[in-house]
Design a protein around this motif. Structure first.
Motif, PDB file in Angstrom:
ATOM      1  N   VAL A 234       0.827  -1.184   0.163  1.00 45.22           N
ATOM      2  CA  VAL A 234       0.032  -0.198   0.121  1.00 45.22           C
ATOM      3  C   VAL A 234       0.891   1.288   0.059  1.00 45.22           C
ATOM      4  CG1 VAL A 234      -1.596   1.279   1.337  1.00 45.22           C
ATOM      5  CG2 VAL A 234      -1.740  -0.992   1.135  1.00 45.22           C
ATOM      6  N   GLN A 235       1.925   1.233   1.037  1.00 49.77           N
ATOM      7  CA  GLN A 235       2.776   2.511   0.808  1.00 49.77           C
ATOM      8  C   GLN A 235       3.485   2.794  -0.560  1.00 49.77           C
ATOM      9  OE1 GLN A 235       6.395   1.723   3.376  1.00 49.77           O
ATOM     10  NE2 GLN A 235       6.880   3.957   2.853  1.00 49.77           N
ATOM     11  N   ALA A 236       3.825   1.556  -1.177  1.00 50.63           N
ATOM     12  CA  ALA A 236       4.242   1.688  -2.478  1.00 50.63           C
ATOM     13  C   ALA A 236       3.320   2.291  -3.508  1.00 50.63           C
ATOM     14  CB  ALA A 236       4.986   0.576  -3.006  1.00 50.63           C
ATOM     15  N   THR A 237       1.997   1.874  -3.300  1.00 52.27           N
ATOM     16  CA  THR A 237       1.104   2.190  -4.406  1.00 52.27           C
ATOM     17  C   THR A 237       0.706   3.474  -4.120  1.00 52.27           C
ATOM     18  OG1 THR A 237       0.135  -0.290  -4.437  1.00 52.27           O
ATOM     19  CG2 THR A 237      -1.383   1.603  -4.922  1.00 52.27           C
ATOM     20  N   VAL A 238       0.521   4.108  -2.792  1.00 52.87           N
ATOM     21  CA  VAL A 238       0.141   5.374  -2.721  1.00 52.87           C
ATOM     22  C   VAL A 238       1.408   6.367  -3.300  1.00 52.87           C
ATOM     23  CG1 VAL A 238      -0.084   7.152  -0.791  1.00 52.87           C
ATOM     24  CG2 VAL A 238      -0.965   4.940  -0.493  1.00 52.87           C
ATOM     25  N   LEU A 239       2.659   6.060  -3.115  1.00 53.91           N
ATOM     26  CA  LEU A 239       3.616   6.844  -3.692  1.00 53.91           C
ATOM     27  C   LEU A 239       3.627   7.049  -5.336  1.00 53.91           C
ATOM     28  CD1 LEU A 239       6.613   5.447  -1.826  1.00 53.91           C
ATOM     29  CD2 LEU A 239       5.738   7.799  -1.741  1.00 53.91           C
ATOM     30  N   ALA A 240       3.114   5.609  -5.861  1.00 52.46           N
ATOM     31  CA  ALA A 240       2.842   5.696  -7.232  1.00 52.46           C
ATOM     32  C   ALA A 240       1.757   6.535  -7.568  1.00 52.46           C
ATOM     33  CB  ALA A 240       2.503   4.226  -7.830  1.00 52.46           C
ATOM     34  N   LEU A 241       0.765   6.465  -6.976  1.00 51.37           N
ATOM     35  CA  LEU A 241      -0.286   7.008  -7.333  1.00 51.37           C
ATOM     36  C   LEU A 241      -0.335   8.698  -7.210  1.00 51.37           C
ATOM     37  CD1 LEU A 241      -3.206   5.203  -5.567  1.00 51.37           C
ATOM     38  CD2 LEU A 241      -2.976   5.430  -8.107  1.00 51.37           C
ATOM     39  N   VAL A 242       0.295   9.021  -6.292  1.00 54.05           N
ATOM     40  CA  VAL A 242       0.766  10.623  -6.016  1.00 54.05           C
ATOM     41  C   VAL A 242       1.628  10.654  -7.208  1.00 54.05           C
ATOM     42  CG1 VAL A 242       2.224  12.104  -4.871  1.00 54.05           C
ATOM     43  CG2 VAL A 242       0.733  10.729  -3.657  1.00 54.05           C
ATOM     44  N   GLY A 243       2.601  10.012  -7.758  1.00 54.08           N
ATOM     45  CA  GLY A 243       3.551  10.212  -8.780  1.00 54.08           C
ATOM     46  C   GLY A 243       2.607  10.536 -10.020  1.00 54.08           C
ATOM     47  N   LEU A 244       1.702   9.442 -10.318  1.00 60.10           N
ATOM     48  CA  LEU A 244       0.975   9.586 -11.441  1.00 60.10           C
ATOM     49  C   LEU A 244      -0.204  10.995 -11.593  1.00 60.10           C
ATOM     50  CD1 LEU A 244      -0.016   5.937 -11.602  1.00 60.10           C
ATOM     51  CD2 LEU A 244       1.301   7.121 -13.297  1.00 60.10           C
ATOM     52  N   ALA A 245      -0.782  10.990 -10.387  1.00 60.13           N
ATOM     53  CA  ALA A 245      -1.621  12.381 -10.158  1.00 60.13           C
ATOM     54  C   ALA A 245      -1.046  13.463 -10.761  1.00 60.13           C
ATOM     55  CB  ALA A 245      -2.269  12.391  -9.039  1.00 60.13           C
ATOM     56  N   ALA A 246       0.097  13.913 -10.267  1.00 54.99           N
ATOM     57  CA  ALA A 246       1.011  15.025 -10.680  1.00 54.99           C
ATOM     58  C   ALA A 246       1.776  14.753 -11.835  1.00 54.99           C
ATOM     59  CB  ALA A 246       1.832  15.602  -9.299  1.00 54.99           C
ATOM     60  N   GLY A 247       2.470  13.651 -11.984  1.00 51.30           N
ATOM     61  CA  GLY A 247       3.610  13.699 -13.075  1.00 51.30           C
ATOM     62  C   GLY A 247       2.914  13.425 -14.531  1.00 51.30           C
ATOM     63  N   VAL A 248       1.676  12.862 -14.592  1.00 49.64           N
ATOM     64  CA  VAL A 248       1.222  12.557 -15.797  1.00 49.64           C
ATOM     65  C   VAL A 248       0.852  13.893 -16.587  1.00 49.64           C
ATOM     66  CG1 VAL A 248      -0.779  11.826 -17.220  1.00 49.64           C
ATOM     67  CG2 VAL A 248       0.340  10.296 -15.761  1.00 49.64           C
ATOM     68  N   PRO A 249      -0.013  14.749 -15.872  1.00 47.40           N
ATOM     69  CA  PRO A 249      -0.172  16.011 -16.738  1.00 47.40           C
ATOM     70  C   PRO A 249       1.043  16.953 -17.121  1.00 47.40           C
ATOM     71  CG  PRO A 249      -1.241  16.044 -14.358  1.00 47.40           C
ATOM     72  CD  PRO A 249      -0.762  14.574 -14.827  1.00 47.40           C
ATOM     73  N   LEU A 250       1.790  16.963 -15.725  1.00 45.86           N
ATOM     74  CA  LEU A 250       3.116  17.765 -16.077  1.00 45.86           C
ATOM     75  C   LEU A 250       3.850  17.206 -17.159  1.00 45.86           C
ATOM     76  CD1 LEU A 250       3.843  18.597 -12.283  1.00 45.86           C
ATOM     77  CD2 LEU A 250       3.064  20.297 -13.882  1.00 45.86           C
ATOM     78  N   GLY A 251       3.955  15.886 -17.146  1.00 50.06           N
ATOM     79  CA  GLY A 251       4.937  15.195 -18.275  1.00 50.06           C
ATOM     80  C   GLY A 251       4.483  15.562 -19.706  1.00 50.06           C
ATOM     81  N   LEU A 252       2.855  15.639 -19.903  1.00 52.25           N
ATOM     82  CA  LEU A 252       2.582  16.042 -20.939  1.00 52.25           C
ATOM     83  C   LEU A 252       2.845  17.561 -21.277  1.00 52.25           C
ATOM     84  CD1 LEU A 252      -1.008  14.146 -21.025  1.00 52.25           C
ATOM     85  CD2 LEU A 252       0.832  13.798 -22.543  1.00 52.25           C
ATOM     86  N   VAL A 253       2.722  18.269 -20.573  1.00 50.92           N
ATOM     87  CA  VAL A 253       3.007  19.700 -20.752  1.00 50.92           C
ATOM     88  C   VAL A 253       4.415  19.868 -21.058  1.00 50.92           C
ATOM     89  CG1 VAL A 253       2.936  21.822 -19.664  1.00 50.92           C
ATOM     90  CG2 VAL A 253       0.734  20.433 -19.552  1.00 50.92           C
ATOM     91  N   VAL A 254       5.414  19.320 -20.211  1.00 51.70           N
ATOM     92  CA  VAL A 254       6.795  19.704 -20.606  1.00 51.70           C
ATOM     93  C   VAL A 254       7.336  19.131 -21.934  1.00 51.70           C
ATOM     94  CG1 VAL A 254       9.105  18.914 -19.514  1.00 51.70           C
ATOM     95  CG2 VAL A 254       7.192  19.793 -17.939  1.00 51.70           C
TER      96      VAL A 254
END
Length: 816
Positions: free
Chosen positions: A737-757
């Motif tokens: 669960v700890q790893a999954t939460v870290l991954a979900l936080v990364g996806l929530a912020a990283g996906v839109p920012l990655g597309l923009v960048v």
């Protein structure tokens, strides 16, 4: 110091494996970062260093006029050297038919100035040819590689007969030369700005001026068809080009001579190599960031463990300063040894650089020691490692003395608790988002930032690469909206009846558009520009307009980006234009055709033998006739757009037959070559993948560190929960669960920012190249990112979950 050295001897005996691992990590990281940084500097300066050693030509002058008097050009005061070359042809036997006219083989040298007074090459291997021998030649590096030749090998040149040159070749044909054969021994490998390998090309061969002199009739013919153009080096370089252009017009009386500014070619090469260097620099920075996280965590853990052991000696009088020094000495020694090994590795890897386009301009390929980067990087690495180790030891010592404080609860963790989700979910969420207190404190923020940056970086890199792949595979991004074409005339004379041929092409059911394209050179102020007539036969071909619009009347012109820049114009400006010289005739005075043109847009143009897609201009057919009256033109061709899915080769064969029958002569319709710029873009498509891989390593390392630290620092918490009834599977679930939460936080912020960048970076590059920008979308990557990130996170978690499940609560609580 004696205490620190005594502890070092104990440390080396007890933890030599850990110190060896630390040294290897530092060696690998240092070698990778320094190699990439040195490669960045080497690739970015390759063009400039080649120029500095080779007396580069300033301009390429293309009068395309048989019998042109070059001595008048040599006599101009600003001219330092003139290197003439015949626009003629011969074949190299044994090469594929499409490559028989290899590289420079179509430009035999006339006179001794080229490769001596200008474009003096660097010798990559062998020696320069003897200009008095007709049986020697030099080649480019790519020629040997592509054709599997070596220095000393002999190739055979087959020349045309004078009758072929005056007949079939002069009329645009390409029959097999049937004249004399001349063996050529390869004596050297050269490189110069003009004589460098072109991207995607098989390389070139250059015989001697004596070869041209011996076979003059076989290269220049006996009629008035073959012409000689030249490279020119000016004493003042590019600054003398406006003066030279004026003097050229004055001594020749012609405004339509095409003059290439070779500095533009160099700037383009520097732009391509600079782009590759920028990507490589980003790779070096990412490698440094990943190394800082990975090695910093290792140093921190090692120092904290040493401090814990050394605290026992503090009861015997060991001071805090001695404690920090003793804890830092072993890691510092490992850093010193690892850095030395990394520098040695970077020196060995230097032979692999530069990469991409820079390899075609590097004047000294092979081993290279960039001492400013290597020495500076080594010193910085050692100092940073020592500072990080000392800081980590001091922080660990201070933390041991600091009283525990409360930790703010995460809002998400509180929500999970309020929802009554299973205990492993609640505990894992708190482990991921809450740092904890005292000896159980865990640095969660670096893991969260690492997850976000990892997802952002990987997706940005893949989005950027999607732009590269899309552009390299779509000729329309470079303005090539037609698939086949044919050459109809030269120097104001058509080879066949062009009108019937064009109508036959337009009548084919697979043809959607045909343009009757005439080409000439006009002077816009003092800037010569290649112009194309936009004259649809039936439907007009689509053009790529970056801004503004295409010309609509005889007084308008749309310019390609580099020509717009060179002429210092903007949309809406008016500029005087001078075209062809018209001889006096009945009822008309002789002179140069002139007019005033208004700039209507910035466009891409067709690539031709004398221009690329960013240099040139479009005129209407009436506008072309105004500046080139009486049916004059430099070249005459047809550009043909086919229906989507049509096979250009099959269509070309069918169209050739139809057009030849209508025109009463041979008309050869062939597929249009893809722009060389597409191959240049294609060369960098692997670099974003490497960059994304390094950022992925950074994210995985940050997550692994968080999970490892959580397991070590929170063993007591897990032991208490196990004593209260939590099972082994539930313990494994906590880390999942700890790893999954870290991954979900990364996806929530990283996906839109990655597309923009990713899109922002690609737009910057597209505008810089330039190419037509279309927002890239790495659809496959976007779909797979979520599952891939979650899978990797849980894979990393599983490595530590097994250890967590094996914890013995009684042993842990008794030790605590």
């Amino acid at each position: 110091m004696r205490v620190a050295l005594a502890w070092l001897r104990i440390d080396l005996r007890l933890r030599w494996r850990a110190l060896l691992t630390l040294g290897l990590l530092i060696a690998l990281a240092t070698g990778a970062v320094l190699s990439a940084a040195a490669g960045t500097r080497r690739g970015g300066s390759a063009v400039e260093r080649l120029q500095a050693r080779t007396l580069p030509s300033t301009a390429t002058v293309l009068p395309n006029q048989p019998g042109f008097d070059w001595n008048r050009i040599r006599a101009l005061p600003e001219v330092a050297s003139v290197g003439e070359f015949a626009v003629s042809t011969y074949e190299i036997e044994g090469l594929p038919s499409s490559e028989a006219y290899a590289g420079y083989a179509g430009f035999p040298l006339v006179g001794d100035d080229t490769l001596t007074g200008l474009e003096r090459p660097v010798m990559l291997a062998g020696r320069m040819y003897d200009p008095r021998r007709a049986d020697e030649a030099v080649v480019s590096a790519r020629f040997l590689e592509h054709y599997h030749h070596r220095l000393g090998d002999v190739v055979t040149a087959r020349l045309a007969t004078p009758a072929q040159l005056d007949g079939e070749f002069a009329q645009g044909g390409s029959p097999t030369p049937s004249g004399p054969r001349q063996p050529l021994r390869i004596v050297g490998v050269i490189r110069a700005p003009w004589f460098t390998d072109q991207v995607g090309a098989p390389g070139g061969i250059q015989p001697t001026p004596a070869f041209t002199q011996r076979y003059r009739a076989n290269l220049l013919g006996t009629g008035q068809h073959i012409y000689v153009n030249a490279l020119v080096r000016l004493r003042g370089g590019e600054a003398d080009l406006p003066r030279f252009t004026r003097d050229l017009t004055r001594v020749t009386g012609r405004h339509d001579i095409d003059v290439w500014n070779n500095a533009d070619l160099i700037r383009h090469a520097a732009k391509v190599t600079g782009f590759e260097s920028d990507v490589l620099l980003a790779l070096a920075a990412s490698a440094a960031a990943a190394a800082a996280v990975l090695i910093g965590q290792t140093l921190s853990r090692y120092s904290a463990a040493s401090v814990a052991d050394l605290r026992v000696l503090q009861a015997l009088g060991l001071t805090p300063r001695q404690t920090v020094l003793a804890a830092a000495l072993g890691p510092s020694l490992a850093a010193l040894a690892g850095t030395a090994a990394g520098v040695a590795g970077a020196l060995a890897a230097s032979a692999l650089f530069p990469i991409g386009a820079a390899t075609r301009y590097e004047p000294a390929p092979g081993f290279d020691a960039d001492w400013p980067v290597l020495v500076g990087g080594a010193i910085a690495t050692v100092l940073l490692a020592i500072a990080a180790t000392a800081w980590a030891a001091a922080a660990a010592l201070a933390a041991a003395r600091r009283p525990a404080t409360s930790s703010r609860a995460s809002a998400l963790a509180r929500l999970v608790t309020l929802l009554g989700l299973p205990v492993p979910v609640q505990v894992g969420t708190r482990f991921a988002l809450e740092p904890g207190i005292g000896r159980a404190a865990v640095p969660v923020r670096p893991a969260l930032v690492g997850a976000v940056v990892g997802v952002l970086g990987v997706l940005a890199a893949l989005t950027f690469r999607a732009g590269v792949v899309d552009t390299a595979g779509d000729p329309q991004r470079f303005g090539q909206t037609f698939q086949v074409g044919t050459f109809l005339g030269l120097g104001g004379q058509d080879f066949v009846a062009a009108g019937p041929a064009l109508r036959a092409l337009a009548a084919d059911p697979e043809v959607v558009a045909v343009n009757d394209t005439r080409v000439g050179v006009v002077s816009l102020g003092e800037t010569p520009v290649t112009v194309f007539s936009y004259h649809p036969v039936g439907h007009g071909i689509r053009t790529v307009v970056l801004s503004g619009r295409m010309p609509a009347g005889p007084g308008e012109i749309a310019l390609a980006p580099e020509s717009l820049r060179a002429a210092h114009l903007r949309i809406g400006d008016r500029v005087p234009a001078a075209g062809a010289f018209v001889a006096a005739g009945p009822g008309r005075p002789g002179g140069v055709a002139t007019g005033t043109l208004r700039v209507t847009g910035v466009v891409f143009v067709p690539e031709d033998s004398h221009n690329d897609y960013v240099t040139g201009a479009w005129l209407t057919s009436a506008g072309f006739d105004r500046l080139f009256p009486g049916g004059t033109f430099k070249f005459h061709s047809a550009h043909v757009a086919l229906r989507p899915g049509a096979d250009p080769r099959a269509a070309g064969a069918r169209l050739s037959k139809a057009a030849s029958g209508a025109a009463g002569g041979d008309v050869e319709v062939t597929p249009v070559p893809v722009s060389a710029a597409a191959a240049e873009v294609r060369e960098v498509r692997t670099l974003p993948l490497i960059l994304g891989a390094f950022l992925a390593v950074l994210a995985v390392a940050a997550m692994g560190h968080a999970l490892s630290t959580a397991l070590r620092r929170r063993r007591h918490d897990l032991a208490v929960l196990r004593a209260l009834g939590m099972t082994r599977p539930q313990t494994r679930a906590v880390l999942a669960v700890q790893a999954t939460v870290l991954a979900l936080v990364g996806l929530a912020a990283g996906v839109p920012l990655g597309l923009v960048v990713g899109r922002t970076l690609w737009r910057l590059i597209a505008d810089r190249m330039p190419v037509l920008y279309v927002a890239p979308l790495a659809a496959t990557a976007l779909v797979l990112t979520g599952p891939a990130v979650l899978a990797v996170a849980n894979l990393v978690a599983s490595m530590f979950a097994r250890r967590a499940a094996r914890l013995q609560p009684a042993a842990v609580l008794r030790a605590q």
